[in-house]
Write an enzyme that holds these catalytic residues in place. Structure first.
Site, PDB file in Angstrom:
ATOM      1  N   THR A 199     -30.358  34.683 -31.239  1.00 38.43           N
ATOM      2  CA  THR A 199     -29.820  35.549 -32.217  1.00 38.43           C
ATOM      3  C   THR A 199     -29.030  34.850 -33.204  1.00 38.43           C
ATOM      4  O   THR A 199     -28.274  33.942 -33.342  1.00 38.43           O
ATOM      5  CB  THR A 199     -28.798  36.401 -31.546  1.00 38.43           C
ATOM      6  N   LYS A 215     -32.022  43.400 -34.289  1.00 39.27           N
ATOM      7  CA  LYS A 215     -31.121  42.488 -33.054  1.00 39.27           C
ATOM      8  C   LYS A 215     -29.617  43.046 -33.594  1.00 39.27           C
ATOM      9  O   LYS A 215     -28.805  43.282 -32.771  1.00 39.27           O
ATOM     10  CB  LYS A 215     -31.183  41.188 -32.640  1.00 39.27           C
ATOM     11  N   LYS A 270     -19.888  36.042 -32.828  1.00 37.94           N
ATOM     12  CA  LYS A 270     -21.083  35.186 -33.634  1.00 37.94           C
ATOM     13  C   LYS A 270     -21.934  36.285 -34.244  1.00 37.94           C
ATOM     14  O   LYS A 270     -22.396  36.369 -35.397  1.00 37.94           O
ATOM     15  CB  LYS A 270     -21.928  34.322 -32.682  1.00 37.94           C
TER      16      LYS A 270
HETATM   17  P1  NAP Z   1     -26.260  29.304 -23.637  1.00 39.90           P
HETATM   18  O1  NAP Z   1     -26.216  29.341 -22.257  1.00 39.90           O
HETATM   19  O2  NAP Z   1     -24.815  28.616 -24.459  1.00 39.90           O
HETATM   20  O3  NAP Z   1     -27.315  28.315 -24.179  1.00 39.90           O
HETATM   21  C1  NAP Z   1     -27.466  27.593 -25.323  1.00 39.90           C
HETATM   22  C2  NAP Z   1     -28.461  26.671 -25.138  1.00 39.90           C
HETATM   23  O4  NAP Z   1     -28.835  26.002 -26.213  1.00 39.90           O
HETATM   24  C3  NAP Z   1     -28.144  25.324 -24.205  1.00 39.90           C
HETATM   25  O5  NAP Z   1     -28.998  25.120 -23.398  1.00 39.90           O
HETATM   26  C4  NAP Z   1     -27.501  24.270 -25.247  1.00 39.90           C
HETATM   27  O6  NAP Z   1     -27.731  23.007 -24.856  1.00 39.90           O
HETATM   28  C5  NAP Z   1     -28.683  24.691 -26.305  1.00 39.90           C
HETATM   29  N1  NAP Z   1     -28.187  24.192 -27.644  1.00 39.90           N
HETATM   30  C6  NAP Z   1     -27.309  24.645 -28.451  1.00 39.90           C
HETATM   31  N2  NAP Z   1     -27.004  24.301 -29.624  1.00 39.90           N
HETATM   32  C7  NAP Z   1     -28.182  23.116 -29.633  1.00 39.90           C
HETATM   33  C8  NAP Z   1     -28.437  21.908 -30.683  1.00 39.90           C
HETATM   34  N3  NAP Z   1     -27.677  22.217 -31.577  1.00 39.90           N
HETATM   35  N4  NAP Z   1     -29.129  21.268 -30.058  1.00 39.90           N
HETATM   36  C9  NAP Z   1     -29.997  21.534 -29.004  1.00 39.90           C
HETATM   37  N5  NAP Z   1     -29.381  22.273 -28.048  1.00 39.90           N
HETATM   38  C10 NAP Z   1     -28.622  23.202 -28.145  1.00 39.90           C
HETATM   39  O7  NAP Z   1     -26.514  30.357 -24.572  1.00 39.90           O
HETATM   40  P2  NAP Z   1     -27.374  31.509 -23.913  1.00 39.90           P
HETATM   41  O8  NAP Z   1     -26.387  32.760 -23.322  1.00 39.90           O
HETATM   42  O9  NAP Z   1     -28.573  31.364 -23.351  1.00 39.90           O
HETATM   43  O10 NAP Z   1     -27.599  32.455 -25.346  1.00 39.90           O
HETATM   44  C11 NAP Z   1     -28.876  31.662 -26.146  1.00 39.90           C
HETATM   45  C12 NAP Z   1     -29.076  32.663 -27.319  1.00 39.90           C
HETATM   46  O11 NAP Z   1     -29.460  34.002 -27.073  1.00 39.90           O
HETATM   47  C13 NAP Z   1     -27.917  32.916 -28.314  1.00 39.90           C
HETATM   48  O12 NAP Z   1     -28.383  32.874 -29.620  1.00 39.90           O
HETATM   49  C14 NAP Z   1     -27.475  34.286 -27.738  1.00 39.90           C
HETATM   50  O13 NAP Z   1     -26.686  34.945 -28.786  1.00 39.90           O
HETATM   51  C15 NAP Z   1     -28.695  34.954 -27.334  1.00 39.90           C
HETATM   52  N6  NAP Z   1     -28.468  35.911 -26.542  1.00 39.90           N
HETATM   53  C16 NAP Z   1     -27.670  35.916 -25.408  1.00 39.90           C
HETATM   54  C17 NAP Z   1     -27.633  36.983 -24.513  1.00 39.90           C
HETATM   55  C18 NAP Z   1     -26.831  36.683 -22.945  1.00 39.90           C
HETATM   56  O14 NAP Z   1     -26.554  37.501 -22.603  1.00 39.90           O
HETATM   57  N7  NAP Z   1     -26.264  35.455 -22.697  1.00 39.90           N
HETATM   58  C19 NAP Z   1     -28.283  38.220 -24.505  1.00 39.90           C
HETATM   59  C20 NAP Z   1     -29.077  38.270 -25.541  1.00 39.90           C
HETATM   60  C21 NAP Z   1     -29.041  37.420 -26.663  1.00 39.90           C
HETATM   61  P3  NAP Z   1     -26.410  22.243 -23.908  1.00 39.90           P
HETATM   62  O15 NAP Z   1     -26.875  22.958 -22.281  1.00 39.90           O
HETATM   63  O16 NAP Z   1     -26.566  21.031 -23.960  1.00 39.90           O
HETATM   64  O17 NAP Z   1     -25.257  22.925 -24.239  1.00 39.90           O
END
Ligand code: NAP
Length: 301
Positions: free
Chosen positions: A97, A172, A240
């Site tokens: 997102t 979104k 965010k």
């Molecule tokens: P998360 O668990 O924090 O995972 C983020 C991933 O991205 C991690 O694997 C992280 O690596 C990697 N990452 C972040 N910054 C990076 C960079 N600069 N370079 C390389 N890798 C990077 O987050 P998530 O919950 O999966 O969410 C991911 C996206 O989906 C977000 O935009 C969020 O808003 C969206 N989303 C989330 C949900 C939910 O319920 N969680 C629902 C809908 C949408 P590391 O492992 O090294 O930290």
């Protein structure tokens, strides 16, 4: 023959999405900044790569699932990024997102580098990712959406092409506005009910079955009443998304009083150290203002 699919970013969402792609029979390459998080996928048949560049070079379609707009820019155009491994025919699909404007900019820069993009953010949370039941909102060109459809079908159930680049992200953000205002409605209703001395479990049940019902009343309210504030979706990530919505609204002089109010209530929770709690902890801000807690009474045994 199914496309070769890459996944960059194996967090809460990206990891189960990669696993579902493997289960659907795609050849999958993955990478993650913290590479150890990729290892369990090797046993499921994924090729683990060191960089997004390497993933892109051996994929036809590469998904990014990282955190913020600048993270998407970094994994796409930074050193050893997707663009460095791009080849004619590569389709880069960002499912994080992020800002609609950044999504449009990524599409423009990618076209200059000879590859194509879609923005395809999701809703449905971790459970939706695990169960391949995500809602996917897509911005981009018809032909690319059609091409990506078999991949989307391995990840989600409701898949909608909303318009040109950026339209998926804008949709979104509209979704996030509805989520937090439903959350605020649940919070105020439960705090009011507590102050009135009502039985909170019964109150919730009655509201959920009528015009006051919502996904938040069905799913968040029981967690609130039981005192379970673990995430689902963290306050920090919710903030965010609200920041993105408010910035986009500011640019078009769109007034969103409820969203602005909710954003600042969440800020108070972050200030109090609650940024990693679930977004239904919004009720704690309302409870503090009212001096009343809305938890179901524990039955003494
Ligand atoms: P998360 O668990 O924090 O995972 C983020 C991933 O991205 C991690 O694997 C992280 O690596 C990697 N990452 C972040 N910054 C990076 C960079 N600069 N370079 C390389 N890798 C990077 O987050 P998530 O919950 O999966 O969410 C991911 C996206 O989906 C977000 O935009 C969020 O808003 C969206 N989303 C989330 C949900 C939910 O319920 N969680 C629902 C809908 C949408 P590391 O492992 O090294 O930290």
């Amino acid at each position: 023959m199914p496309e070769r699919v890459g996944v960059v970013g194996l967090g809460i969402m990206g990891f189960p999405m990669a696993r579902n792609l493997l289960r659907a029979g795609f050849a999958v390459s993955v990478t993650n900044r913290t590479i150890a998080r990729a290892e369990p996928l090797r046993a499921d048949g994924a090729t683990v790569c060191a960089t997004p560049k390497e993933v892109a070079s051996q994929s036809d379609l590469v998904i990014s699932m990282v955190t913020t707009s600048s993270d998407v820019e970094a994994v796409t155009f930074g050193d050893d990024g997707i663009a460095d491994g791009a080849h004619p025919g590569l389709l880069a699909v960002d499912m994080s997102t992020i800002s609609p404007d950044v999504a449009k900019d990524v599409a423009r820069r990618a076209a200059e580098r000879g590859f194509r993009t879609l923005d395809a953010p999701v809703s449905g949370g971790e459970i939706g990712a695990i169960e391949a039941r995500l809602t996917i909102m897509i911005g981009g060109d018809d032909g690319d959406v059609e091409r990506a459809m078999p991949v989307f079908r391995a990840l989600g159930k409701t898949i909608v092409h909303m318009g040109p680049h950026g339209a998926g992200q804008a949709t979104k953000l509209a979704n996030q506005i509805a989520v937090v205002l439903n959350n605020l409605g649940v919070s105020e209703a439960l705090v009011f009910a507590a102050a009135q001395g009502l039985d909170l479990a019964k109150t919730r049940e009655v509201i959920a079955s009528g015009a006051g019902g919502s996904w938040a009343m069905a799913n968040y309210a029981p967690k609130i009443l039981s005192g379970d504030f673990s995430p689902g979706f963290m306050v920090d990530l919710q903030q965010k998304d609200l920041r993105l919505a408010l910035d986009a609204a500011y640019a078009t002089k769109t007034s969103l009083p409820g969203t602005a109010l909710t954003h600042t209530l969440y800020t108070a929770l972050q200030q109090a150290g609650g940024g990693r709690e679930g977004n239904h902890s919004l009720i704690k801000a309302i409870e503090k203002l009212s001096g009343v807690e809305a938890r179901a009474k524990k039955t003494s045994g």
